[in-house]
Design a protein around this motif. Structure first.
Motif, mmCIF file in Angstrom:
data_model
loop_
_atom_site.group_PDB
_atom_site.id
_atom_site.type_symbol
_atom_site.label_atom_id
_atom_site.label_comp_id
_atom_site.label_asym_id
_atom_site.label_seq_id
_atom_site.Cartn_x
_atom_site.Cartn_y
_atom_site.Cartn_z
ATOM 1 N N VAL A 1 -21.390 24.286 4.939
ATOM 2 C CA VAL A 1 -19.956 24.080 5.170
ATOM 3 C C VAL A 1 -19.585 22.607 5.306
ATOM 4 O O VAL A 1 -18.435 22.281 5.585
ATOM 5 C CB VAL A 1 -19.493 24.830 6.444
ATOM 6 C CG1 VAL A 1 -19.598 26.328 6.269
ATOM 7 C CG2 VAL A 1 -20.284 24.358 7.662
ATOM 8 N N ALA A 2 -20.532 21.707 5.117
ATOM 9 C CA ALA A 2 -20.276 20.277 5.340
ATOM 10 C C ALA A 2 -19.123 19.781 4.465
ATOM 11 O O ALA A 2 -19.027 20.110 3.277
ATOM 12 C CB ALA A 2 -21.539 19.473 5.057
ATOM 13 N N GLN A 3 -18.267 18.970 5.061
ATOM 14 C CA GLN A 3 -17.128 18.387 4.351
ATOM 15 C C GLN A 3 -17.606 17.098 3.673
ATOM 16 O O GLN A 3 -17.524 16.010 4.233
ATOM 17 C CB GLN A 3 -15.989 18.097 5.326
ATOM 18 C CG GLN A 3 -15.624 19.270 6.227
ATOM 19 C CD GLN A 3 -14.996 20.410 5.466
ATOM 20 O OE1 GLN A 3 -13.887 20.292 4.948
ATOM 21 N NE2 GLN A 3 -15.702 21.531 5.391
ATOM 22 N N THR A 4 -18.107 17.232 2.464
ATOM 23 C CA THR A 4 -18.758 16.097 1.800
ATOM 24 C C THR A 4 -17.876 15.405 0.771
ATOM 25 O O THR A 4 -18.213 14.317 0.303
ATOM 26 C CB THR A 4 -20.057 16.555 1.122
ATOM 27 O OG1 THR A 4 -19.773 17.634 0.228
ATOM 28 C CG2 THR A 4 -21.062 17.021 2.161
ATOM 29 N N LEU B 1 -21.666 11.230 1.507
ATOM 30 C CA LEU B 1 -20.243 11.556 1.441
ATOM 31 C C LEU B 1 -19.601 10.798 0.286
ATOM 32 O O LEU B 1 -19.972 9.655 0.000
ATOM 33 C CB LEU B 1 -19.540 11.196 2.749
ATOM 34 C CG LEU B 1 -20.164 11.751 4.029
ATOM 35 C CD1 LEU B 1 -19.324 11.355 5.240
ATOM 36 C CD2 LEU B 1 -20.305 13.266 3.944
ATOM 37 N N THR B 2 -18.640 11.432 -0.346
ATOM 38 C CA THR B 2 -17.955 10.849 -1.493
ATOM 39 C C THR B 2 -16.461 10.828 -1.220
ATOM 40 O O THR B 2 -15.861 11.876 -0.959
ATOM 41 C CB THR B 2 -18.237 11.665 -2.771
ATOM 42 O OG1 THR B 2 -19.651 11.738 -2.979
ATOM 43 C CG2 THR B 2 -17.586 11.027 -3.977
ATOM 44 N N VAL B 3 -15.847 9.635 -1.244
ATOM 45 C CA VAL B 3 -14.410 9.488 -0.996
ATOM 46 C C VAL B 3 -13.713 9.407 -2.353
ATOM 47 O O VAL B 3 -13.977 8.511 -3.159
ATOM 48 C CB VAL B 3 -14.103 8.251 -0.144
ATOM 49 C CG1 VAL B 3 -12.615 8.236 0.246
ATOM 50 C CG2 VAL B 3 -14.971 8.232 1.118
ATOM 51 N N ILE B 4 -12.816 10.358 -2.597
ATOM 52 C CA ILE B 4 -12.161 10.516 -3.898
ATOM 53 C C ILE B 4 -10.659 10.292 -3.727
ATOM 54 O O ILE B 4 -10.039 10.886 -2.828
ATOM 55 C CB ILE B 4 -12.423 11.930 -4.460
ATOM 56 C CG1 ILE B 4 -13.933 12.169 -4.608
ATOM 57 C CG2 ILE B 4 -11.706 12.140 -5.785
ATOM 58 C CD1 ILE B 4 -14.297 13.604 -4.919
ATOM 59 N N PRO B 5 -10.040 9.477 -4.573
ATOM 60 C CA PRO B 5 -8.594 9.235 -4.438
ATOM 61 C C PRO B 5 -7.762 10.348 -5.064
ATOM 62 O O PRO B 5 -8.177 10.990 -6.033
ATOM 63 C CB PRO B 5 -8.396 7.917 -5.189
ATOM 64 C CG PRO B 5 -9.466 7.923 -6.234
ATOM 65 C CD PRO B 5 -10.642 8.636 -5.632
ATOM 66 N N TYR B 6 -6.562 10.552 -4.502
ATOM 67 C CA TYR B 6 -5.598 11.475 -5.115
ATOM 68 C C TYR B 6 -4.240 10.800 -5.187
ATOM 69 O O TYR B 6 -3.948 9.837 -4.456
ATOM 70 C CB TYR B 6 -5.531 12.795 -4.358
ATOM 71 C CG TYR B 6 -5.008 12.743 -2.932
ATOM 72 C CD1 TYR B 6 -3.634 12.680 -2.663
ATOM 73 C CD2 TYR B 6 -5.875 12.789 -1.842
ATOM 74 C CE1 TYR B 6 -3.146 12.653 -1.368
ATOM 75 C CE2 TYR B 6 -5.398 12.761 -0.543
ATOM 76 C CZ TYR B 6 -4.039 12.694 -0.302
ATOM 77 O OH TYR B 6 -3.564 12.672 0.988
#
Length: 478
Positions: free
Chosen positions: A285-288, A388-393
């Motif tokens: 369930v990790a918020q990755t 962790l991966t930070v993705i722009p929106y």
């Protein structure tokens, strides 16, 4: 070293059929800390026969659900007295930080035992409904003999998502712990005997893949309850489909945390440190995937990097440790392979990368990627480590689209100053569990499971008990 030379079958400690053993290796020291028998197909045959006899001819399925609930409640009382011991053993065998073991690895399974004992005390085994030609009795009966196949990351937790409702329902069970984490199951077997659960109702055989597939395929098994990889879940589903055997599959995840622009970042990061990095990142369930608007993207990247670097990396037995080692060398290699893939695809490692924190132990550097897109492997595949991966929106609609653009659908979160609006966002994301300004931590009272490749069926809650019941309609005239 913790050493066992028997298996728990038919309520007794019995000699294994083979001579093979499983070495349990500390992820921190890379030294052997335990040894148990390696179960064979012949051992599985014996365990299924014991469970079959207990179901077909024993007292357990013939007791009322309320009577079984009393026994499960007694097991919960015994379990409560051994939580500290369980936490220590799980940390030893798989490297979970001791604080996480003490707060989750041992207490949450206890909570499930207590919940299902309480539910079973009042759950209706029969109900009357009006039928077309007269009254109909709807009867709930146990599904039969259950194969419970569990992974190594949260071994007792996953056992209890299956064992607690199965016992209350009146099923008998064969548990196959993962070969990486068999030691805690021996403590459970001791508690089962002490609780007075009849012989053969619970059987425990640690084993590898071959014996596990033999168990799944066994004609004496009525239902398979599995937690693990999606690839293994597909194989189990194929076998169960061919045999028309019931199954519940709790599989992988690639969950997205949506950071809305009105979010209070310091508060969110405090929760995300657990939601994204719990158990060294080894949580389905990790918020990755962290989704941030372009307006606040750099700010969110820095906040996530600061959050990760605030977690001490080291000995999992040290209460100060936030991130420990991965469970095995193969897992270390796998996670580093994903870090390499992220770099090759053009993402930037803001922190972490391929330099290992220590020369000994299966550690990887906790890593945060920026400049990533949702089509990269690090955004699409379950890594199962502290990456962790930070993705722009672009806007909220785009964030929801990215969150849903996944083969998985297990969990997710949204972080916002407007909780009611957060619930509106939650309704649009196709996952089985969701949290608004919090992590949905698998409450025993609520169903847990996933959409799409995250699995089939639900565990926990009344729905989790129903998964171990067959429904019979008895119509009558006069």
């Amino acid at each position: 070293m913790l050493q066992h030379d028997t298996l728990f079958i038919g309520g007794e400690w019995v000699a294994p059929a083979g001579t093979g053993t499983i070495d349990v290796i500390s992820p921190h020291t890379e030294e052997i800390v335990g040894r148990v028998p390696d179960g064979t197909p012949a051992d599985m045959d014996r365990a299924v026969a014991a469970a079959r006899e207990a179901f077909d001819n024993g007292p357990w399925p013939r007791m009322s659900m309320a009577e079984r609930a009393v026994v499960v409640g007694r097991l919960a009382e015994i379990y409560a007295s051994r939580q500290a011991e369980l936490a220590d053993v799980i940390t030893l065998e798989m490297g979970s930080p001791i604080t996480f073991s003490q707060l989750a690895q041992a207490p949450q399974p206890l909570g499930m035992l207590q919940y299902f004992a309480g539910l079973g005390a009042t759950f209706p085994e029969e109900e009357e409904r009006p039928g077309t030609f007269g009254p109909v009795t709807i009867r709930r009966e146990p599904v039969g003999v259950v194969a419970a196949i569990v992974p190594w990351n949260v071994p007792q937790f996953v056992i209890m998502t299956k064992l607690a409702p199965a016992l209350v329902a009146g099923c008998t069970v064969v548990i196959k712990p993962a070969p990486e984490t068999p030691l805690d199951s021996y403590l459970l077997a001791e508690m089962i005997r002490e609780a007075g659960i009849p012989a053969g109702v619970v059987n425990i055989v640690a084993a590898g893949r071959e014996a596990g597939e033999h168990l799944v395929s066994h004609p004496g098994i009525d239902k398979v309850a599995f937690t693990g990889s999606t690839a293994a879940g597909r194989r189990i589903a194929a076998i169960c489909g061919e045999q028309l055997k019931r199954c519940t599959l709790e599989l992988g995840g690639k969950s997205a945390a949506i950071i809305l622009d009105d979010c209070d970042l310091p508060s969110a990061m405090g929760f995300l440190s657990i939601a994204s990095l719990m158990n060294n990142g080894q949580a389905c369930v990790a918020q990755t995937r962290i989704l941030a608007s372009r307006h606040r993207y750099d700010e969110v990247v820095q906040a996530v990097a600061d959050m990760v670097t605030s977690q001490a990396v080291g000995d999992p037995a040290d209460p100060a440790t936030g991130i420990g080692p991965l469970v095995a060398k193969r897992q270390q290699d796998r996670v580093e392979g994903y870090i390499r893939a992220g770099l090759d695809e053009g993402a930037k490692a803001v922190i972490g990368g391929l330099d290992r924190p220590f020369d000994r132990g299966w550690y990887v550097a906790p890593t945060v990627f920026a400049g990533a897109t949702n089509d990269m492997r690090i955004a699409r595949e379950e890594i199962f480590g502290p990456v962790l991966t930070v993705i722009p929106y672009e806007d909220e609609g785009d964030a929801i689209r990215i969150a849903n653009d996944s083969d998985y659908g297990l969990s997710g979160t949204v972080w916002t100053a407007d909780a009611d609006h957060g619930v509106d966002v939650a309704r649009q994301v196709r996952t089985g569990t969701y949290g608004v300004n919090m992590m949905n931590t698998m409450d025993p009272n609520t169903p847990f499971g996933g959409y799409k490749s995250s699995g089939l069926g639900r565990e926990l809650g009344p729905e989790g008990l129903s998964a171990y019941l067959e429904y019979k309609s008895i119509a009558r005239l006069g």
